[in-house]
Design an enzyme around this catalytic site. Structure first.
Site, PDB file in Angstrom:
ATOM      1  N   HIS A 119      -3.031  10.834   0.897  1.00 54.84           N
ATOM      2  CA  HIS A 119      -2.462  10.622   2.234  1.00 54.84           C
ATOM      3  C   HIS A 119      -1.846  11.957   2.667  1.00 54.84           C
ATOM      4  CE1 HIS A 119      -0.895   7.246   5.036  1.00 54.84           C
ATOM      5  NE2 HIS A 119      -0.602   8.390   5.617  1.00 54.84           N
TER       6      HIS A 119
ATOM      7  N   GLU B 180      -7.332   8.353   6.577  1.00 53.97           N
ATOM      8  CA  GLU B 180      -7.573   8.991   7.870  1.00 53.97           C
ATOM      9  C   GLU B 180      -8.066  10.434   7.772  1.00 53.97           C
ATOM     10  OE1 GLU B 180      -4.156   8.577  10.401  1.00 53.97           O
ATOM     11  OE2 GLU B 180      -4.268   6.407  10.425  1.00 53.97           O
TER      12      GLU B 180
ATOM     13  N   GLU C  32      -3.272  -0.193   8.249  1.00 55.60           N
ATOM     14  CA  GLU C  32      -2.077   0.232   8.997  1.00 55.60           C
ATOM     15  C   GLU C  32      -2.166  -0.297  10.414  1.00 55.60           C
ATOM     16  OE1 GLU C  32      -1.158   4.449   9.248  1.00 55.60           O
ATOM     17  OE2 GLU C  32      -1.601   4.699   7.118  1.00 55.60           O
TER      18      GLU C  32
ATOM     19  N   TYR D 171      -4.011   1.653  16.028  1.00 53.20           N
ATOM     20  CA  TYR D 171      -2.760   1.745  16.776  1.00 53.20           C
ATOM     21  C   TYR D 171      -2.947   1.564  18.282  1.00 53.20           C
ATOM     22  CZ  TYR D 171      -0.432   3.333  12.564  1.00 53.20           C
ATOM     23  OH  TYR D 171       0.103   3.379  11.298  1.00 53.20           O
TER      24      TYR D 171
ATOM     25  N   ASN E 255      -7.222   1.688  10.157  1.00 52.28           N
ATOM     26  CA  ASN E 255      -5.903   1.883  10.757  1.00 52.28           C
ATOM     27  C   ASN E 255      -6.083   1.828  12.265  1.00 52.28           C
ATOM     28  OD1 ASN E 255      -4.998   2.282   8.177  1.00 52.28           O
ATOM     29  ND2 ASN E 255      -4.447   4.438   8.446  1.00 52.28           N
TER      30      ASN E 255
ATOM     31  N   ARG F 121       0.861  -1.186   0.000  1.00 55.80           N
ATOM     32  CA  ARG F 121       0.000   0.000   0.000  1.00 55.80           C
ATOM     33  C   ARG F 121       0.897   1.236   0.000  1.00 55.80           C
ATOM     34  NH1 ARG F 121      -2.621   2.983   4.884  1.00 55.80           N
ATOM     35  NH2 ARG F 121      -3.799   4.538   3.724  1.00 55.80           N
TER      36      ARG F 121
HETATM   37  C1  FCB Z   1      -1.000   7.176  10.809  1.00 57.45           C
HETATM   38  C2  FCB Z   1      -0.617   7.687   9.448  1.00 57.45           C
HETATM   39  C3  FCB Z   1       0.687   7.168   8.938  1.00 57.45           C
HETATM   40  C4  FCB Z   1       1.733   7.086  10.039  1.00 57.45           C
HETATM   41  C5  FCB Z   1       1.191   6.384  11.248  1.00 57.45           C
HETATM   42  C6  FCB Z   1       2.179   6.228  12.373  1.00 57.45           C
HETATM   43  O1  FCB Z   1      -1.882   8.059  11.428  1.00 57.45           O
HETATM   44  O2  FCB Z   1      -1.626   7.354   8.504  1.00 57.45           O
HETATM   45  O3  FCB Z   1       1.095   7.960   7.849  1.00 57.45           O
HETATM   46  O4  FCB Z   1       2.231   8.329  10.308  1.00 57.45           O
HETATM   47  O5  FCB Z   1       0.053   7.049  11.717  1.00 57.45           O
END
Ligand code: FCB
Length: 455
Positions: free
Chosen positions: A123, A168, A362, A298, A296, A79
């Site tokens: 992006h 995002e 992500e 985290y 995405n 990607r």
């Molecule tokens: C996300 C972004 C990516 C990267 C990660 C750590 O929010 O999409 O570009 O910076 O965080």
């Protein structure tokens, strides 16, 4: 026994992800125009370590080596994002041949080594010329985005089978136009919701344009979703969690997947000026059917009612919400490590759109890395983060969630936005002096996982 590739269906897609401004460099080549990030990185203090994406990973000049890296890892898919100002330097007009040629050559190289291209159209690198006309606060930017999407997809439809409209939009709208910690660095309070609406409109306008240019293509959008929970059962804390889930997750999930805006979030935003233009009439456009939702993931947020800290907030209308440190382990970003939260957000997305394929586009972690005397880079914490989240994906599949792919963030260390080069997320280490690439132990683990070589 650790997670194995054959815990997943053979059709499951495994990949790595990057974004144009974070890796490409070559910012003044091929006729590329400046983006909002080229302008923002020059503001004193905007980037923690004062670095820029001018060179980044010099990927434009090292694309052959980087594709070989991916082939070496054994991923199925890659990607990447397309830099809008490399295609239209001012955000309007015909597509630059050099820009199209770069991405065509990249896609062809990927296909030649059996890696399937997944391209993100936006992006975060808006052409600066469009920002000077109001950026995402202006409705016209949504139309410019759809036009750009058409130009790109018409040219690349034969080599790129998978398209993501936006990455995002929460970050573009609220970090870009509310807290101002990302480009274009504006502090507009709840007017940032207008930017969110225009981003979503751009997505909705682009989907049919992509389909027309590439009838066989698979099209989706990528949202950043958080698992959100209150710090206590107290009504005010529960309300804080509702607000952050609302602004961060539901303000994007609901219009895209169900064609509605969450009423409670509109109330939280107060007299949002975006209503003046009858945003609700755009909802059917925004809800254009998609083929998958990119997620995405985290971290998790634990929230409580507090006091505004006086700084421009990324959560306009909900400035008094506080984010609680729970004592759970965090990455170098300070983001809590909570793999089960991935299941929470996948469940939430699946509930909003039953049966819609979900792809983790992500997921990854930042840690300080050191190159050992023998030249190797041992990153046990990143490896553990990766393994735990792959395990969560296996659990999602076991639960019958329609999860069809996972992309690790990120292929290689790169320019981490406001953190510059001070945060490394790569499976591959990059030495910014020499541009040498060295797979870290996390990358080598991923390779063994992909080759089914784990015990
Ligand atoms: C996300 C972004 C990516 C990267 C990660 C750590 O929010 O999409 O570009 O910076 O965080």
């Amino acid at each position: 026994m650790s997670v194995r590739r054959d815990d997943f269906p053979s059709s499951f897609t495994w990949g790595t992800a990057t974004a144009a401004y974070q890796i490409e460099g070559a910012v003044a080549e091929g006729g590329r125009g400046p983006s909002i990030w080229d302008a923002f990185v020059r503001r004193p203090g905007a980037i923690t370590d004062g670095t820029t994406g001018d060179v980044a990973d010099d990927h434009v000049h090292r694309v052959g080596e980087d594709v070989a890296l991916m082939a070496g890892l054994g991923v199925d898919a890659y990607r990447f994002s397309i830099s809008w100002p490399r295609i239209q330097p001012e955000g309007t007009g015909p597509a630059l041949r050099d820009g199209i040629g770069f991405y065509r050559a990249l896609a062809e190289r990927l296909l030649a080594v059996g890696v399937t291209p997944w391209a993100t159209l936006y992006h975060w690198d808006l052409p600066q010329a469009l920002e000077e006309r109001g950026g995402w606060l202006e409705r016209d930017t949504a139309h410019r985005f759809a036009e750009y999407a058409g130009l790109v997809v018409e040219e690349l439809a034969d080599v790129v089978p998978n398209w993501i409209t936006l990455n995002e939009p929460w970050c573009s709208a609220f970090l870009g136009y509310a807290s101002g910690v990302h480009a274009p660095g504006r502090r507009e309070g709840s007017r940032a919701a207008r930017a969110a609406h225009h981003l979503l409109l751009g997505h909705g306008l682009a989907v049919p344009v992509v389909r027309e240019a590439a009838p066989e293509a698979v099209v989706g959008i990528t949202l950043n979703l958080y698992s959100v929970r209150p710090a206590s059962d107290a009504a005010a804390d529960v309300d804080a969690a509702r607000r952050i889930d609302g602004l961060g997750n539901r303000l994007f999930l609901d219009p895209v997947l169900t064609g509605s805006y969450p009423e409670d979030v509109l109330d939280d935003l107060g007299e949002a000026p975006w209503f003046a233009e009858n945003a609700l009439a755009d909802l059917p456009t925004i809800a254009a059917p998609i083929d998958f939702l990119g997620v995405n993931y985290y971290s998790r947020h634990t929230t409580r009612a507090g006091e505004p800290d006086g700084r421009p907030s990324a959560n306009p209308g909900s400035e008094s919400v506080e984010f609680v440190e729970t004592g759970a382990p965090v990455t170098q970003m300070g983001w809590e490590i909570h793999p089960d939260g991935l299941l929470d957000v996948l469940e939430q997305a699946a509930a909003a759109a039953p049966g819609l394929p979900l792809v983790v586009t992500e997921n990854g972690s930042a840690y300080e890395d050191h190159v050992g005397d023998d030249g190797s880079v041992d990153d046990p914490e990143r490896l553990a983060y990766l393994r735990q989240h792959v395990e969560a994906c296996a659990e999602a599949v076991r639960r019958g969630l329609p999860l069809t792919g996972y992309f690790a963030w990120t292929l290689m260390d790169n320019f981490e936005w406001a953190w510059g080069h001070s945060r490394r997320f790569g499976l591959v280490h990059v030495d910014y002096e020499t541009q040498a690439r060295t797979p870290k132990s996390s990358g080598l683990w991923f390779r063994r996982f992909l080759r089914s070589e784990l015990d």
